[in-house]
Design a protein around this motif. Sequence first.
Motif, PDB file in Angstrom:
ATOM      1  N   UNK A  99      -1.014   7.791  -8.599  1.00  0.00           N
ATOM      2  CA  UNK A  99       0.304   7.750  -7.964  1.00  0.00           C
ATOM      3  C   UNK A  99       1.326   7.066  -8.871  1.00  0.00           C
ATOM      4  N   UNK A 100       0.923   5.977  -9.505  1.00  0.00           N
ATOM      5  CA  UNK A 100       1.827   5.277 -10.421  1.00  0.00           C
ATOM      6  C   UNK A 100       2.193   6.147 -11.623  1.00  0.00           C
ATOM      7  N   UNK A 101       1.211   6.908 -12.138  1.00  0.00           N
ATOM      8  CA  UNK A 101       1.514   7.810 -13.253  1.00  0.00           C
ATOM      9  C   UNK A 101       2.505   8.886 -12.822  1.00  0.00           C
ATOM     10  N   UNK A 105       6.394   9.692 -14.236  1.00  0.00           N
ATOM     11  CA  UNK A 105       6.938  10.979 -14.654  1.00  0.00           C
ATOM     12  C   UNK A 105       8.199  11.317 -13.856  1.00  0.00           C
ATOM     13  N   UNK A 106       8.175  11.008 -12.554  1.00  0.00           N
ATOM     14  CA  UNK A 106       9.349  11.263 -11.709  1.00  0.00           C
ATOM     15  C   UNK A 106      10.549  10.432 -12.182  1.00  0.00           C
ATOM     16  N   UNK A 115      10.808  10.303  -3.973  1.00  0.00           N
ATOM     17  CA  UNK A 115      10.300  11.550  -4.565  1.00  0.00           C
ATOM     18  C   UNK A 115       9.136  11.261  -5.498  1.00  0.00           C
ATOM     19  N   UNK A 116       9.254  10.205  -6.294  1.00  0.00           N
ATOM     20  CA  UNK A 116       8.167   9.837  -7.196  1.00  0.00           C
ATOM     21  C   UNK A 116       6.906   9.451  -6.453  1.00  0.00           C
ATOM     22  N   UNK A 123      -0.494  14.235  -6.719  1.00  0.00           N
ATOM     23  CA  UNK A 123      -1.306  14.409  -7.929  1.00  0.00           C
ATOM     24  C   UNK A 123      -2.604  13.612  -7.891  1.00  0.00           C
ATOM     25  N   UNK A 124      -2.744  12.726  -6.905  1.00  0.00           N
ATOM     26  CA  UNK A 124      -3.891  11.807  -6.893  1.00  0.00           C
ATOM     27  C   UNK A 124      -5.112  12.346  -6.179  1.00  0.00           C
TER      28      UNK A 124
END
Length: 575
Positions: A99-101, A105-106, A115-116, A123-124
């Motif tokens: 989630x942090x990655x 990117x967001x 949104x991020x 993605x997780x």
Amino acid sequence: MQHTPLITTIVAGLVLAFVLGAIANRLRIPPLVGYLLAGVAVGPYTPGFVADAAIAMELAEIGVILLMFGVGLHFSLKELLSVRAIAIPGAMAQITVATLMGMGLAWWMDWSLSAGFVFGLALSVASTVVLLKALEERRLLDTTRGRIAVGWLIVEDLAMVLALVLLPALASLLGSADGDTSARSAIGFREIAATLGITLGKVAAFIALMLLVGRRVIPWLLQVISLAGSRELFSLAVLVIGLGVAFGSAELFGVSFALGAFFAGMVLNESELSHRAAEESLPLRDAFSVLFFVSVGMLFDPTVILRDPWPVLWTFLIIVVGKSMASLLIVLAFGHPMKTALVISASLAQIGEFSFILAALGISLGLLPTEGRDLIITGAILSIFTNPFCFALSDRFASWVKRRNTIKVLEAGESLQQHPPAIDPGLRTQLSNHAVVVGYGRVGSMIAEGLAGTGVPVLVIEERHQLAALAREHGMDVISGNGVKAALISAANLGEARWLFVAIPNGFEAAQIAAQARRLNRELPIIARAHSDAEIEHLKKHGANHIIMGEREIAHGMLDHAFGGGLYCNTPHAA
């Protein structure tokens, strides 16, 4: 012509999946790739026929339910709890890192914090169908590695259920900047706490109901139906239990279809009929899981790669590289071997159905831009496409590490285990004039122990971890893995073997093993088992020269007993 979108979608999806899957298999590419390309071909972003995407997604959901139900049939509560020490903290840590990655990117794309967060969360989480299909194809579900992966998946599933119910409350909290921030934030936090408490209560109530009531009622119900003597009614009962519990859990308790189906299968595991139930549901599980991949392919818009190449690349790398490395390091940090860490990391190097649901909810709540959904779908397609190759790469790396460690042990002159160790498929057994037994189940174990009792050296090839360990305890040399793999057959030294016993019940895999063995030793006696005349002919065609059909041998034995031993000798046997 009648308008039949359901029939058209099923027929077009399955026919194209079959054709492209067969071509992929012929080219030594995983059939899954063909299924995805079939979805792209019937999707709205390519010319020609367009299938109904909404219907395809609902059919895919049935595939998820049946697949998780089948996994539950092979799982017990004890096995699930045995991996909680790694599955719970590992899954939560991996979700946090991924989630942090995604949020990073967001931020690079100038998106908002909300949104991020939704993008990173999507993605997780790994796809249920992709993970289970990969484990089934490699016969890893019954191993420690497979149990950890499934336990990890269940934790991710529960986390996503919580995320889906909390996102609406989170949306109201993030939207508080226009007014009295402190008052609205307090209301938002109270709303989130209340929603979280209600959701956890529902999940706990569902699990308690299944463990206290379901584990008694469901096996009893199936037992009663089996006594009716109708195969059709039994098959229907299996489907009703799997689909009914999944639907009821979602409607009454807010639990996902997949989680409900898994618990239905797990409580049915208490029944002696669980193996029969798994066999009855297998054809439908396979067909609907294929439709899942077709439905995913339909979502793919190839032009997004040209419009946003760099965001697509970074999204793909987060899923396949970033998430995998995080999982690998987490599993190693918990003291598990490299082989287990590699399987878990390869299993999680993809995203799927929950990611789509999160993206759709994020857009409806105004938290995620439509570009985020396109990146998530593209990342899912590309990661699912490459997942088989991730497994192949992890297998190669695991074999290299194991060979290197074996050489180090031998050079150091360290003592080996008390029991014969598992033989690395990359090495070669030192046995000669020996018997090779493929499969250490009920039939294979009796063959191996009978041979060992006569003094014949025995080498066992077994893919299930528990049975391989049991064979080693009984003093057998063991090669761990699926006997279909050419490397394992080569390691068995069939050129100097006395017999090959193919004791596995799967006639197609047995034929592949026989064919490979025959290429290595043209004179080797190959003894196999079959369940029908068609399997006997198939095994003969592929090199087996002695085939025993269980039903026929039972009939011979019963007749022999009835006629005092005079009839059995005059009755022809399977050649």
